[in-house]
Design an enzyme around this catalytic site. Structure first.
Site, short mmCIF file in Angstrom:
data_model
loop_
_atom_site.label_atom_id
_atom_site.label_comp_id
_atom_site.label_asym_id
_atom_site.label_seq_id
_atom_site.Cartn_x
_atom_site.Cartn_y
_atom_site.Cartn_z
N HIS A 120 20.09 71.09 102.91
CA HIS A 120 20.81 71.07 101.97
C HIS A 120 20.11 71.39 101.13
CE1 HIS A 120 23.08 67.35 104.15
NE2 HIS A 120 23.14 68.14 104.89
N ASN A 124 24.83 63.86 100.85
CA ASN A 124 23.77 64.18 99.91
C ASN A 124 23.51 62.04 99.75
OD1 ASN A 124 23.11 66.46 100.68
ND2 ASN A 124 23.15 66.95 98.39
N HIS A 155 19.97 69.12 115.67
CA HIS A 155 20.33 67.21 115.72
C HIS A 155 20.69 66.42 116.61
CE1 HIS A 155 24.38 67.58 112.29
NE2 HIS A 155 23.51 67.72 111.78
#
Ligand code: HEM
Length: 337
Positions: A81, A109, A208
């Site tokens: 991010h 976020n 993930h």
């Protein structure tokens, strides 16, 4: 081992042909300097200025992951991010102030990113050892690598020398980070916008294989999507209520139900059996151009591991501030005065 940052390779100089105009030479030199200043150095960048920097980050990450295994996932995501918004410049770490709205409150976020305290602790230790030397952006990149290693994943060498931004952008965080409802084209575009290929995108999505997602981010998939395993959907519905807006929004589901905290290729196997948690996960295996890569990664953990490592190095080089650009923050949450 790669040469120290100070021992840069200089190509042998050759006399220039007489006819090359001086202005052109100057312009080329300026362009070369710009490219060079945007380049990262090797991993021994802090060997002279802060010899214990990497060991300090490594042991702090190991402790944090030992206390809370999910923290490894959270630190990896923090770096992603950071890099997708203005480049890998630690802009994601800046707190809001009266005159400044940062990225922490942006859609992808808010109430979701974790690990800020771990980065603060590392920075505090490094400031005691070598003041204003190691950037917050480099701490994020190294902590991401060390996290993956702690969780049993691959390792790689992290080019260093990033500097920290003096600005952040909530609007770029909202526009440039892909969301959980994205389809394959949306995902490919978001990564292509950062110079990352289809292979990079699929390999990086394998992150993930660890971590958790909130019910609100997979609700639409588990109640509306048709491309998911029935038993998988039924079990998720048990913990993620259909009604939005209640406490259930924050219920946590493992992104990789087969091995939630191990950095393995289980994520890709899940996609083959239609057990991707997010709509954006399953989008990688739905009859589109990335099906073959998902199959390959599901059956060859080694291939995925090396593609993941290579893609992490690429992602970690997204528009870094180097040379005299930006600053080395004293406190990762605030710009220096
Ligand atoms: C491909 C596009 C991607 C999308 C749409 C996406 C979206 C998401 C979403 C929605 C969550 C759950 C957040 C929450 O519910 O609070 C999540 C978690 C996570 N993401 Fe991604 N992500 C993507 C790519 C990546 C990449 C490239 C990385 C790292 C290289 C990454 C690492 C993680 C990790 C480790 C978690 C779990 C974090 C934790 O448990 O604290 N993601 N992602």
């Amino acid at each position: 081992m790669s040469p120290p940052a100070s021992r840069k390779h200089h190509p042998r100089s050759r006399p220039l042909p007489r006819r090359v105009p001086v202005l052109l030479v100057l312009a080329l030199a300026a362009a070369a300097a710009t490219v060079a200043s945007a380049q990262l150095s090797s991993e021994d960048y802090y060997d002279a200025s802060c010899p214990a920097a990497l060991l300090t980050i490594r042991s702090a990450v190991a402790t944090a992951v030992l206390l809370d295994r999910r923290m490894g996932a959270s630190l990896l995501r923090l770096h992603f991010h950071d890099c997708f918004v203005q480049g890998c410049d630690a802009s994601v770490l800046l707190d809001d102030t009266a005159g400044f709205t940062g990225e922490k409150g942006a859609g992808p976020n808010a109430g979701s990113l974790r690990g800020f305290n771990v980065i603060d602790n590392i920075k505090m230790l490094l400031e005691l050892m070598c003041p204003q030397t190691v950037s917050c952006a480099d701490i994020l990149a190294v902590a991401a690598r060390d996290s993956v290693e702690q969780l049993g994943g691959p390792s790689w060498t992290v080019p260093l020398g990033r500097r920290d931004a003096t600005t952040a952008s909530a609007s770029l965080a909202n526009s440039d980070l892909p969301g959980p409802t994205a389809n394959l084209n949306g995902l490919l575009n978001a990564f292509a916008n950062k110079g990352l290929s289809t292979t990079d995108m699929v390999a990086l999505s394998g992150a993930h294989t660890v971590g958790r997602a909130q019910c609100k981010n997979c609700r639409a998939r588990i109640y509306n999507d048709t491309d998911l395993d029935a038993a998988f959907a039924a079990s998720l519905r048990g913990s993620c209520p259909a009604r939005a807006g209640g406490a259930g929004d924050g219920a946590l589901e493992p992104l990789d139900g087969s091995s939630p905290d191990d950095f393995d290729n289980g994520y890709f196997g899940n996609l083959l059996s239609r057990r991707g948690l997010l709509h954006s996960d399953q989008a990688l295996f739905g009859g589109g151009a990335t099906d073959g890569l998902v199959r390959a990664y599901a059956s060859d953990a080694g291939r995925w591991g090396s593609d993941f490592a290579a893609a992490m190095v690429k992602m970690a080089s997204t528009s870094p501030l180097t040379g005299t650009d930006g600053e080395i923050r004293v406190n990762c949450r605030r710009v220096n005065n």
